[in-house]
Design a protein around this motif. Structure first.
Motif, PDB file in Angstrom:
ATOM      1  N   VAL A 211       0.857  -1.186   0.000  1.00 40.59           N
ATOM      2  CA  VAL A 211       0.000   0.000   0.000  1.00 40.59           C
ATOM      3  C   VAL A 211       0.893   1.235   0.000  1.00 40.59           C
ATOM      4  CG1 VAL A 211      -1.823   1.253   1.205  1.00 40.59           C
ATOM      5  CG2 VAL A 211      -1.798  -1.257   1.211  1.00 40.59           C
ATOM      6  N   PHE A 212       0.645   2.178  -0.878  1.00 41.62           N
ATOM      7  CA  PHE A 212       1.454   3.406  -0.982  1.00 41.62           C
ATOM      8  C   PHE A 212       1.062   4.365   0.131  1.00 41.62           C
ATOM      9  CE2 PHE A 212       1.779   7.792  -2.516  1.00 41.62           C
ATOM     10  CZ  PHE A 212       3.156   7.868  -2.669  1.00 41.62           C
ATOM     11  N   THR A 213       2.044   4.779   0.895  1.00 47.50           N
ATOM     12  CA  THR A 213       1.810   5.715   1.990  1.00 47.50           C
ATOM     13  C   THR A 213       2.464   7.036   1.626  1.00 47.50           C
ATOM     14  OG1 THR A 213       1.850   3.908   3.589  1.00 47.50           O
ATOM     15  CG2 THR A 213       2.130   6.146   4.447  1.00 47.50           C
ATOM     16  N   PRO A 214       1.694   8.086   1.439  1.00 49.98           N
ATOM     17  CA  PRO A 214       2.287   9.375   1.070  1.00 49.98           C
ATOM     18  C   PRO A 214       3.104   9.953   2.211  1.00 49.98           C
ATOM     19  CG  PRO A 214      -0.040   9.644   1.530  1.00 49.98           C
ATOM     20  CD  PRO A 214       0.210   8.162   1.564  1.00 49.98           C
ATOM     21  N   PRO A 215       4.116  10.695   1.926  1.00 47.85           N
ATOM     22  CA  PRO A 215       4.911  11.304   3.005  1.00 47.85           C
ATOM     23  C   PRO A 215       4.089  12.335   3.768  1.00 47.85           C
ATOM     24  CG  PRO A 215       5.558  12.184   0.875  1.00 47.85           C
ATOM     25  CD  PRO A 215       4.603  11.053   0.603  1.00 47.85           C
ATOM     26  N   SER A 216       4.476  12.519   5.032  1.00 45.53           N
ATOM     27  CA  SER A 216       3.748  13.471   5.877  1.00 45.53           C
ATOM     28  C   SER A 216       4.070  14.907   5.470  1.00 45.53           C
ATOM     29  CB  SER A 216       4.126  13.239   7.339  1.00 45.53           C
ATOM     30  OG  SER A 216       5.525  13.468   7.526  1.00 45.53           O
ATOM     31  N   THR A 217       3.245  15.820   5.961  1.00 47.71           N
ATOM     32  CA  THR A 217       3.436  17.245   5.658  1.00 47.71           C
ATOM     33  C   THR A 217       4.725  17.774   6.265  1.00 47.71           C
ATOM     34  OG1 THR A 217       1.048  17.485   5.644  1.00 47.71           O
ATOM     35  CG2 THR A 217       2.352  19.513   5.729  1.00 47.71           C
ATOM     36  N   GLU A 218       5.044  17.265   7.488  1.00 49.98           N
ATOM     37  CA  GLU A 218       6.262  17.736   8.151  1.00 49.98           C
ATOM     38  C   GLU A 218       7.504  17.338   7.362  1.00 49.98           C
ATOM     39  OE1 GLU A 218       8.518  17.327  12.483  1.00 49.98           O
ATOM     40  OE2 GLU A 218       6.631  16.262  12.081  1.00 49.98           O
ATOM     41  N   ALA A 219       7.487  16.161   6.773  1.00 46.68           N
ATOM     42  CA  ALA A 219       8.644  15.728   5.976  1.00 46.68           C
ATOM     43  C   ALA A 219       8.819  16.594   4.732  1.00 46.68           C
ATOM     44  CB  ALA A 219       8.484  14.262   5.598  1.00 46.68           C
ATOM     45  N   LEU A 220       7.683  16.903   4.101  1.00 41.21           N
ATOM     46  CA  LEU A 220       7.761  17.786   2.941  1.00 41.21           C
ATOM     47  C   LEU A 220       8.243  19.172   3.328  1.00 41.21           C
ATOM     48  CD1 LEU A 220       4.528  16.744   1.016  1.00 41.21           C
ATOM     49  CD2 LEU A 220       6.885  16.115   0.507  1.00 41.21           C
ATOM     50  N   ASP A 221       7.776  19.670   4.468  1.00 42.19           N
ATOM     51  CA  ASP A 221       8.223  20.987   4.922  1.00 42.19           C
ATOM     52  C   ASP A 221       9.723  20.993   5.200  1.00 42.19           C
ATOM     53  OD1 ASP A 221       5.687  21.861   4.650  1.00 42.19           O
ATOM     54  OD2 ASP A 221       5.161  21.698   6.774  1.00 42.19           O
ATOM     55  N   ARG A 222      10.207  19.932   5.800  1.00 41.16           N
ATOM     56  CA  ARG A 222      11.641  19.876   6.073  1.00 41.16           C
ATOM     57  C   ARG A 222      12.454  19.740   4.778  1.00 41.16           C
ATOM     58  NH1 ARG A 222      13.685  19.275  10.949  1.00 41.16           N
ATOM     59  NH2 ARG A 222      12.310  19.102  12.748  1.00 41.16           N
ATOM     60  N   LEU A 223      11.834  19.102   3.785  1.00 38.12           N
ATOM     61  CA  LEU A 223      12.550  18.921   2.525  1.00 38.12           C
ATOM     62  C   LEU A 223      12.683  20.225   1.755  1.00 38.12           C
ATOM     63  CD1 LEU A 223      13.875  17.044   0.436  1.00 38.12           C
ATOM     64  CD2 LEU A 223      11.575  16.613  -0.487  1.00 38.12           C
ATOM     65  N   TYR A 224      11.607  20.978   1.688  1.00 38.46           N
ATOM     66  CA  TYR A 224      11.600  22.199   0.886  1.00 38.46           C
ATOM     67  C   TYR A 224      11.834  23.462   1.719  1.00 38.46           C
ATOM     68  CZ  TYR A 224       9.679  19.204  -2.740  1.00 38.46           C
ATOM     69  OH  TYR A 224       9.490  18.202  -3.649  1.00 38.46           O
ATOM     70  N   ARG A 225      11.757  23.359   3.059  1.00 37.47           N
ATOM     71  CA  ARG A 225      12.014  24.521   3.908  1.00 37.47           C
ATOM     72  C   ARG A 225      12.707  24.043   5.160  1.00 37.47           C
ATOM     73  NH1 ARG A 225       6.936  27.690   6.102  1.00 37.47           N
ATOM     74  NH2 ARG A 225       6.841  25.769   7.326  1.00 37.47           N
ATOM     75  N   PRO A 226      14.013  24.229   5.258  1.00 44.00           N
ATOM     76  CA  PRO A 226      14.735  23.751   6.460  1.00 44.00           C
ATOM     77  C   PRO A 226      14.191  24.395   7.721  1.00 44.00           C
ATOM     78  CG  PRO A 226      16.250  24.344   4.682  1.00 44.00           C
ATOM     79  CD  PRO A 226      14.896  24.812   4.266  1.00 44.00           C
ATOM     80  N   GLN A 227      14.339  23.668   8.826  1.00 41.28           N
ATOM     81  CA  GLN A 227      13.821  24.164  10.092  1.00 41.28           C
ATOM     82  C   GLN A 227      14.564  25.404  10.568  1.00 41.28           C
ATOM     83  OE1 GLN A 227      14.069  21.264  13.198  1.00 41.28           O
ATOM     84  NE2 GLN A 227      12.776  22.403  14.644  1.00 41.28           N
ATOM     85  N   ALA A 228      15.817  25.553  10.164  1.00 41.07           N
ATOM     86  CA  ALA A 228      16.601  26.711  10.611  1.00 41.07           C
ATOM     87  C   ALA A 228      16.048  28.015  10.064  1.00 41.07           C
ATOM     88  CB  ALA A 228      18.055  26.556  10.200  1.00 41.07           C
ATOM     89  N   LEU A 229      15.284  27.955   8.979  1.00 40.69           N
ATOM     90  CA  LEU A 229      14.743  29.175   8.391  1.00 40.69           C
ATOM     91  C   LEU A 229      13.325  29.463   8.826  1.00 40.69           C
ATOM     92  CD1 LEU A 229      16.052  28.787   4.733  1.00 40.69           C
ATOM     93  CD2 LEU A 229      17.067  30.039   6.618  1.00 40.69           C
ATOM     94  N   ASP A 230      12.729  28.609   9.657  1.00 37.03           N
ATOM     95  CA  ASP A 230      11.353  28.841  10.092  1.00 37.03           C
ATOM     96  C   ASP A 230      11.267  30.071  10.982  1.00 37.03           C
ATOM     97  OD1 ASP A 230      10.557  26.741   8.647  1.00 37.03           O
ATOM     98  OD2 ASP A 230      10.447  25.308  10.313  1.00 37.03           O
ATOM     99  N   VAL A 231      12.071  30.109  12.024  1.00 38.95           N
ATOM    100  CA  VAL A 231      12.042  31.227  12.983  1.00 38.95           C
ATOM    101  C   VAL A 231      13.430  31.860  12.988  1.00 38.95           C
ATOM    102  CG1 VAL A 231      11.629  31.919  15.363  1.00 38.95           C
ATOM    103  CG2 VAL A 231      10.325  30.025  14.363  1.00 38.95           C
ATOM    104  N   PRO A 232      13.578  33.070  12.429  1.00 36.91           N
ATOM    105  CA  PRO A 232      14.906  33.701  12.450  1.00 36.91           C
ATOM    106  C   PRO A 232      15.309  34.112  13.851  1.00 36.91           C
ATOM    107  CG  PRO A 232      13.253  35.217  11.609  1.00 36.91           C
ATOM    108  CD  PRO A 232      12.553  33.902  11.761  1.00 36.91           C
TER     109      PRO A 232
END
Length: 392
Positions: A211-232
């Motif tokens: 069964v195909f399990t889509p990646p979570s939203t948090e994983a996509l956010d980390r992929l396209y937007r690193p956590q270091a840039l979330d809160v300056p």
């Protein structure tokens, strides 16, 4: 009876050899001889005299029918004779005698520019072919088109065309080979395809369907937007700068220490909060004061007009002090005074006179003029009193 006869011998006619003068020389023969002596062809004469070569040949052949305009024959014959070094008038008379040409007056039919017909131009030649006997036999005939083509040049062109074609075909073949995609056959099918059972709906016998399990939203956010840039992370710049002591750090530390030493050795009357003079004093101020209406023009050192106009009574103009002093021109010198740091000097000159090129420097004004006498000029006293009241 014997008859005796005799036969008279025929007299032998003596034939005298003919010399050069025994032959009749025509005008054309003389002209051709002179032209040959000069080494000139008909085309050379045409280029130098600006007369058609056909006309030159017609003059030598005594053929006036070759000319389009009979009125120009006399000029052509004389010009050609003069070119050959012959007598022009005698040559034209000989031409008329041999050709039967006569000069016609301007209103006659012979002087018209009508081109003679073919029969008239042919004359006694009858139906002679004009192409077989052209009017200009000296002109070279037209060559055939292929007469200028050389076989060697044709062979070189063919070789060049073959070479270019071979190079182009080779390049096209190489390009086709590079772009060709070939599939290599294999004896065994891929493993994934071999394990798939078409009757089982794409799943192998006894295997669970993935069964195909889509990646979570948090994983996509980390992929396209690193956590270091979330809160300056913001760091105040004033904090580190405020902790620096200029008296102990930096290039101003020796000056700061010396200033603290001088401040400690200052007299006792210098209390906290009292101003400390760090300069030699305020820059002296020069002010132009008008006690009566006067025309004034102020120029800078480079000649630029910085002020020009009529100053009314009581008007003032503050002059900025520069390295090179400005100059002043006044139409009414007795109405202009100068205030240097509040002290009035002047006037600029006598009443009714013009003052020019007056340097408006403090040294020049204080040395050239005396302190103004308020009692001597009531208008000046009134202006000064008004200025003091306004200041208070």
């Amino acid at each position: 009876m014997i008859l005796k006869g005799f036969k008279r011998k025929q007299a032998v006619e003596e034939v005298e050899p003919k010399g050069f003068d025994a032959y009749e020389l025509r005008l054309g023969d003389l002209m051709r001889g002179e032209r040959a002596t000069m080494g000139k062809s008909l085309l050379d004469v045409q280029r130098e005299l600006k007369i058609k070569a056909a006309y030159i040949a017609a003059i030598e052949n005594a053929d006036p029918s070759a000319f389009d305009t009979p009125g120009f024959i006399a000029g052509y014959v004389r010009s050609y004779a003069r070119y050959l070094g012959m007598d022009p008038d005698q040559a034209f008379a000989t031409f008329c005698k041999e050709s039967g040409f006569s000069t016609a007056h301007g209103m006659s039919a012979a002087a018209s520019s009508v081109r003679p017909t073919r029969e008239e131009r042919l004359g006694n030649r009858g139906d002679a072919d004009i192409f077989a006997t052209p009017a200009t036999p000296f002109a070279p005939g037209k060559d055939a088109f292929l007469s200028h083509v050389e076989p060697g040049a044709v062979g070189s062109v063919l070789v060049l065309v073959l070479l270019i074609g071979g190079l182009g075909f080779g390049a096209w073949t190489v390009l086709q080979e590079v772009q060709k995609v070939q599939f290599a056959p294999v004896e065994q099918a891929p493993v994934v395809v071999a394990d798939v059972d078409p009757l089982a709906g794409g799943a192998g016998a006894g295997d669970a369907v993935a069964v195909f399990t889509p990646p979570s939203t948090e994983a996509l956010d980390r992929l396209y937007r690193p956590q270091a840039l979330d809160v300056p992370v913001l760091v105040s710049r004033d904090g580190p700068i405020s902790t620096l002591d200029p008296a102990s750090i930096g290039s101003f530390a020796p000056e700061a220490a010396e200033f603290a030493t001088d401040l400690a050795a200052a007299p006792a009357d210098v209390t906290e909060g009292s101003p400390v003079r760090v300069t030699d004093g305020p820059v002296p101020e020069v002010q132009i004061v008008a006690v009566r209406p006067a025309w004034v023009r102020v120029r800078s050192a480079d000649g630029t007009v910085i002020y020009e106009g009529i100053m009314e009574a009581g008007a003032t103009y503050d002059l900025a002090q520069t390295e090179e002093p400005a100059t002043l021109r006044v139409g009414e010198s007795g109405a202009i005074y100068f205030a240097v740091n509040g002290v009035h000097y002047g006037p600029a000159g006598d009443t009714g006179t013009i003052t020019s090129n007056l340097a408006l420097s403090v040294d020049n004004l204080t040395t050239s003029y005396q302190v103004a006498d308020l009692s001597g000029d009531a208008d000046l006293a009134a202006v000064v009193n008004v200025a003091e009241v306004t200041t208070d």
